[in-house]
Design a protein around this motif. Sequence first.
Motif, PDB file in Angstrom:
ATOM      1  N   LEU A   1       0.835  -1.196   0.000  1.00 55.71           N
ATOM      2  CA  LEU A   1       0.000   0.000   0.000  1.00 55.71           C
ATOM      3  C   LEU A   1       0.877   1.255   0.000  1.00 55.71           C
ATOM      4  N   VAL A   2       1.917   1.257   0.822  1.00 55.85           N
ATOM      5  CA  VAL A   2       2.846   2.392   0.873  1.00 55.85           C
ATOM      6  C   VAL A   2       3.454   2.625  -0.511  1.00 55.85           C
ATOM      7  N   ALA A   3       3.873   1.559  -1.176  1.00 56.49           N
ATOM      8  CA  ALA A   3       4.453   1.682  -2.520  1.00 56.49           C
ATOM      9  C   ALA A   3       3.407   2.184  -3.514  1.00 56.49           C
ATOM     10  N   THR A   4       2.193   1.659  -3.435  1.00 58.73           N
ATOM     11  CA  THR A   4       1.111   2.074  -4.328  1.00 58.73           C
ATOM     12  C   THR A   4       0.820   3.564  -4.185  1.00 58.73           C
ATOM     13  N   LEU A   5       0.926   4.064  -2.957  1.00 55.40           N
ATOM     14  CA  LEU A   5       0.649   5.478  -2.696  1.00 55.40           C
ATOM     15  C   LEU A   5       1.874   6.366  -2.925  1.00 55.40           C
ATOM     16  N   SER A   6       2.992   5.744  -3.348  1.00 57.97           N
ATOM     17  CA  SER A   6       4.252   6.463  -3.607  1.00 57.97           C
ATOM     18  C   SER A   6       4.739   7.248  -2.392  1.00 57.97           C
ATOM     19  N   LEU A   7       4.653   6.602  -1.230  1.00 61.16           N
ATOM     20  CA  LEU A   7       5.104   7.223   0.013  1.00 61.16           C
ATOM     21  C   LEU A   7       6.483   6.716   0.386  1.00 61.16           C
ATOM     22  N   LYS A   8       7.240   7.516   1.110  1.00 57.97           N
ATOM     23  CA  LYS A   8       8.556   7.109   1.598  1.00 57.97           C
ATOM     24  C   LYS A   8       8.374   6.504   2.985  1.00 57.97           C
ATOM     25  N   ALA A   9       8.665   5.217   3.108  1.00 53.64           N
ATOM     26  CA  ALA A   9       8.428   4.484   4.350  1.00 53.64           C
ATOM     27  C   ALA A   9       9.100   5.129   5.552  1.00 53.64           C
ATOM     28  N   GLU A  10      10.283   5.690   5.345  1.00 56.44           N
ATOM     29  CA  GLU A  10      11.019   6.270   6.467  1.00 56.44           C
ATOM     30  C   GLU A  10      10.413   7.592   6.960  1.00 56.44           C
ATOM     31  N   GLN A  11       9.424   8.114   6.251  1.00 54.75           N
ATOM     32  CA  GLN A  11       8.819   9.393   6.619  1.00 54.75           C
ATOM     33  C   GLN A  11       7.392   9.276   7.131  1.00 54.75           C
ATOM     34  N   ILE A  12       6.931   8.027   7.377  1.00 54.38           N
ATOM     35  CA  ILE A  12       5.542   7.853   7.810  1.00 54.38           C
ATOM     36  C   ILE A  12       5.432   6.852   8.959  1.00 54.38           C
ATOM     37  N   ALA A  13       4.296   6.921   9.632  1.00 56.76           N
ATOM     38  CA  ALA A  13       3.889   5.913  10.614  1.00 56.76           C
ATOM     39  C   ALA A  13       2.489   5.462  10.197  1.00 56.76           C
ATOM     40  N   ILE A  14       2.169   4.198  10.472  1.00 55.15           N
ATOM     41  CA  ILE A  14       0.876   3.659  10.052  1.00 55.15           C
ATOM     42  C   ILE A  14       0.133   3.064  11.239  1.00 55.15           C
ATOM     43  N   GLU A  15      -1.150   3.409  11.304  1.00 50.74           N
ATOM     44  CA  GLU A  15      -2.068   2.810  12.274  1.00 50.74           C
ATOM     45  C   GLU A  15      -3.054   1.975  11.476  1.00 50.74           C
ATOM     46  N   HIS A  16      -3.211   0.722  11.870  1.00 48.42           N
ATOM     47  CA  HIS A  16      -4.103  -0.229  11.181  1.00 48.42           C
ATOM     48  C   HIS A  16      -5.184  -0.626  12.170  1.00 48.42           C
ATOM     49  N   ASN A  17      -6.422  -0.209  11.901  1.00 50.23           N
ATOM     50  CA  ASN A  17      -7.540  -0.498  12.799  1.00 50.23           C
ATOM     51  C   ASN A  17      -7.227  -0.106  14.240  1.00 50.23           C
ATOM     52  N   HIS A  18      -6.744   1.116  14.410  1.00 50.73           N
ATOM     53  CA  HIS A  18      -6.481   1.731  15.722  1.00 50.73           C
ATOM     54  C   HIS A  18      -5.269   1.168  16.452  1.00 50.73           C
ATOM     55  N   THR A  19      -4.399   0.443  15.747  1.00 50.12           N
ATOM     56  CA  THR A  19      -3.177  -0.091  16.343  1.00 50.12           C
ATOM     57  C   THR A  19      -1.987   0.318  15.486  1.00 50.12           C
ATOM     58  N   VAL A  20      -0.983   0.925  16.119  1.00 49.30           N
ATOM     59  CA  VAL A  20       0.222   1.309  15.388  1.00 49.30           C
ATOM     60  C   VAL A  20       0.970   0.035  14.983  1.00 49.30           C
ATOM     61  N   VAL A  21       1.385  -0.019  13.733  1.00 47.70           N
ATOM     62  CA  VAL A  21       2.094  -1.196  13.213  1.00 47.70           C
ATOM     63  C   VAL A  21       3.557  -0.816  12.977  1.00 47.70           C
ATOM     64  N   ARG A  22       4.459  -1.589  13.560  1.00 48.70           N
ATOM     65  CA  ARG A  22       5.889  -1.352  13.347  1.00 48.70           C
ATOM     66  C   ARG A  22       6.229  -1.607  11.886  1.00 48.70           C
ATOM     67  N   ARG A  23       7.176  -0.838  11.382  1.00 44.74           N
ATOM     68  CA  ARG A  23       7.574  -0.961   9.977  1.00 44.74           C
ATOM     69  C   ARG A  23       7.987  -2.390   9.637  1.00 44.74           C
ATOM     70  N   ALA A  24       8.629  -3.089  10.555  1.00 39.48           N
ATOM     71  CA  ALA A  24       9.074  -4.467  10.308  1.00 39.48           C
ATOM     72  C   ALA A  24       7.901  -5.414  10.042  1.00 39.48           C
ATOM     73  N   ALA A  25       6.698  -5.042  10.484  1.00 40.48           N
ATOM     74  CA  ALA A  25       5.523  -5.913  10.304  1.00 40.48           C
ATOM     75  C   ALA A  25       4.654  -5.504   9.117  1.00 40.48           C
ATOM     76  N   TRP A  26       5.018  -4.442   8.410  1.00 38.41           N
ATOM     77  CA  TRP A  26       4.183  -3.990   7.289  1.00 38.41           C
ATOM     78  C   TRP A  26       4.019  -5.050   6.217  1.00 38.41           C
ATOM     79  N   ALA A  27       5.080  -5.759   5.869  1.00 38.41           N
ATOM     80  CA  ALA A  27       5.017  -6.744   4.775  1.00 38.41           C
ATOM     81  C   ALA A  27       4.094  -7.913   5.104  1.00 38.41           C
ATOM     82  N   GLU A  28       3.981  -8.244   6.372  1.00 42.24           N
ATOM     83  CA  GLU A  28       3.149  -9.395   6.752  1.00 42.24           C
ATOM     84  C   GLU A  28       1.734  -8.995   7.170  1.00 42.24           C
TER      85      GLU A  28
END
Length: 72
Positions: free
Chosen positions: A27-54
């Motif tokens: 999703l980050v790649a699809t949105l053309s975002l730089k991973a090192e410049q963002i944080a992601i919350e998935h259904n109200h839980t912050v997801v560590r960058r190491a877990a994004w792929a899974e």
Amino acid sequence: MTETKPLRIFVNGEPRDVEKDLSLSQLVATLSLKAEQIAIEHNHTVVRRAAWAETLLKADDKIEIVHFVGGG
């Protein structure tokens, strides 16, 4: 041959249709975002960058993306 229907998710409150089995990193790649410049919350839980792929997206998931802004 059956056609797969896209999933409807919400990114920062906006509806978006994505492919089935899309991960947060994809999703980050699809949105053309730089991973090192963002944080992601998935259904109200912050997801560590190491877990994004899974972390696979499902219908009606709510994704909040926060951009880090540097300043001086």
